[in-house]
Enzyme design. Structure first.
Site, PDB file in Angstrom:
ATOM      1  N   ASP A   1       0.865  -0.703  -0.139  1.00 29.90           N
ATOM      2  CA  ASP A   1      -0.243   0.031   0.207  1.00 29.90           C
ATOM      3  C   ASP A   1       1.099   1.313   0.157  1.00 29.90           C
ATOM      4  OD1 ASP A   1       0.436   1.392   2.989  1.00 29.90           O
ATOM      5  OD2 ASP A   1       0.031  -1.218   3.175  1.00 29.90           O
TER       6      ASP A   1
ATOM      7  N   ASP B   1       1.381   4.207   2.460  1.00 30.13           N
ATOM      8  CA  ASP B   1       1.500   4.486   4.152  1.00 30.13           C
ATOM      9  C   ASP B   1       0.071   6.256   3.576  1.00 30.13           C
ATOM     10  OD1 ASP B   1       1.402   3.872   6.375  1.00 30.13           O
ATOM     11  OD2 ASP B   1       2.614   6.240   6.239  1.00 30.13           O
TER      12      ASP B   1
END
Length: 310
Positions: A227, A229
């Site tokens: 991902d 952040d």
């Protein structure tokens, strides 16, 4: 299902510590399951001994596998018994560790599902994790300027680049920020880490890397971005997002780790590297307390960790 033997005869110089998304190594043959009790307690999971036949030379090699967060992912990052994990691995002959970790990306160029081979660490843990073998009556200081093993990293990078174009995107270097967790970062924290030059963020590299250095074990982490952040405007980080990207890229992660093990464990040219000959004896130089003044408890623990060493 027949239970695996609880003992194993033979050298096991290399280990994989699996994290989120890498809790097993399909295609490897399980030959033993070792339950080891150390002076620092029991490790996160039994240590599974795996046999693997290297593709390029058909050599059968032994690899140890330990699940950092437990067999059912029941151990939070701050609860991981890192001292027991590293001590248990060393006790069976492990001298090199490939550690796997899911990470959040702090840089636009590191996209979800990319791999990063970090070369630096910023510590943002909070001191709640026991982080040294040298305490309670003996003091030692070991160098940690370069927290990962560059010799191992070179092989890992070569393996990663050999898989590029087949689903693997690799970043050769980077700084991993290790935060406490188990909560994710605030946006302010995430932007601060970016300003510091952080590349990726996780909750697992420390104290694991420090303890490996104290145990004279060559250690390198392979990070997989799951991902962006929370600094990124794409979406807030969720467990569903992390696990979704891990699942989608699981096969690439396994192929990457398998290629690294083929190269390290299967090629004679890497024998001394895997056995960490370049680290052997280094801790002796860092011990500040004269041995006659060690406490009995410290002597007992360090004799277990380094039998016949001091």
């Amino acid at each position: 299902m027949t239970a695996l033997p609880s003992t194993y005869d033979g050298p096991v110089p290399i280990a994989v510590i699996g994290g989120t998304g890498l809790r097993e190594l399909p295609g490897f043959t399980q030959v033993a399951s070792l339950s080891i009790t150390t002076p620092w307690g029991e490790p996160s999971s039994p240590i599974t001994i795996l046999h693997h036949q290297c593709k390029h030379n058909e050599k059968t090699v032994a690899v140890a596998f330990l699940s950092r967060h437990g067999s059912h992912h029941q151990i939070a990052p701050h609860e991981v018994p890192a001292r027991a994990n590293i001590a248990a691995l060393r006790s069976i002959g492990v001298r090199s560790i490939i550690a796997f970790s899911a990470v959040g990306s702090l840089q636009e160029a590191i996209k979800p599902r990319d791999f990063v081979i970090p070369d630096q660490i910023i510590d943002r843990t909070k001191g709640v994790r026991p982080w040294t073998f040298f305490e309670g009556g003996v003091v030692a200081h070991v160098p940690f300027g370069d927290p990962f093993d560059e010799g191992i990293a070179k092989v890992v990078r070569e393996c990663g680049h050999s898989l590029e174009g087949d689903g693997v995107v690799l970043h050769d270097r980077g700084t991993v920020v290790c935060m406490e967790g188990p909560q994710f970062s605030t946006r302010a924290e995430s932007n601060m880490y970016r300003a510091w030059g952080g590349s990726v963020i996780n909750m697992s590299v420390l104290p694991e890397a420090k303890l490996a250095r104290e145990a004279e074990i060559a250690y390198q982490m392979i990070c997989m971005s799951t991902d962006y952040d929370c600094w990124h405007d794409s979406a807030d980080v969720t467990v569903e997002m992390v696990m979704g990207n891990m699942k989608a890229n699981a096969e690439n992660a396994r192929r990457f780790v398998t290629a690294v093990l083929d190269a390290l464990a299967g090629e004679e040219q890497h024998t001394e590297l895997v056995q960490a000959k370049h680290l052997a004896g280094s801790v002796k130089c860092g011990v500040s307390t004269p041995q006659p003044h060690w406490s009995p408890e410290a002597q007992k623990k360090l004799t277990w960790l380094f039998p016949g060493y001091f």
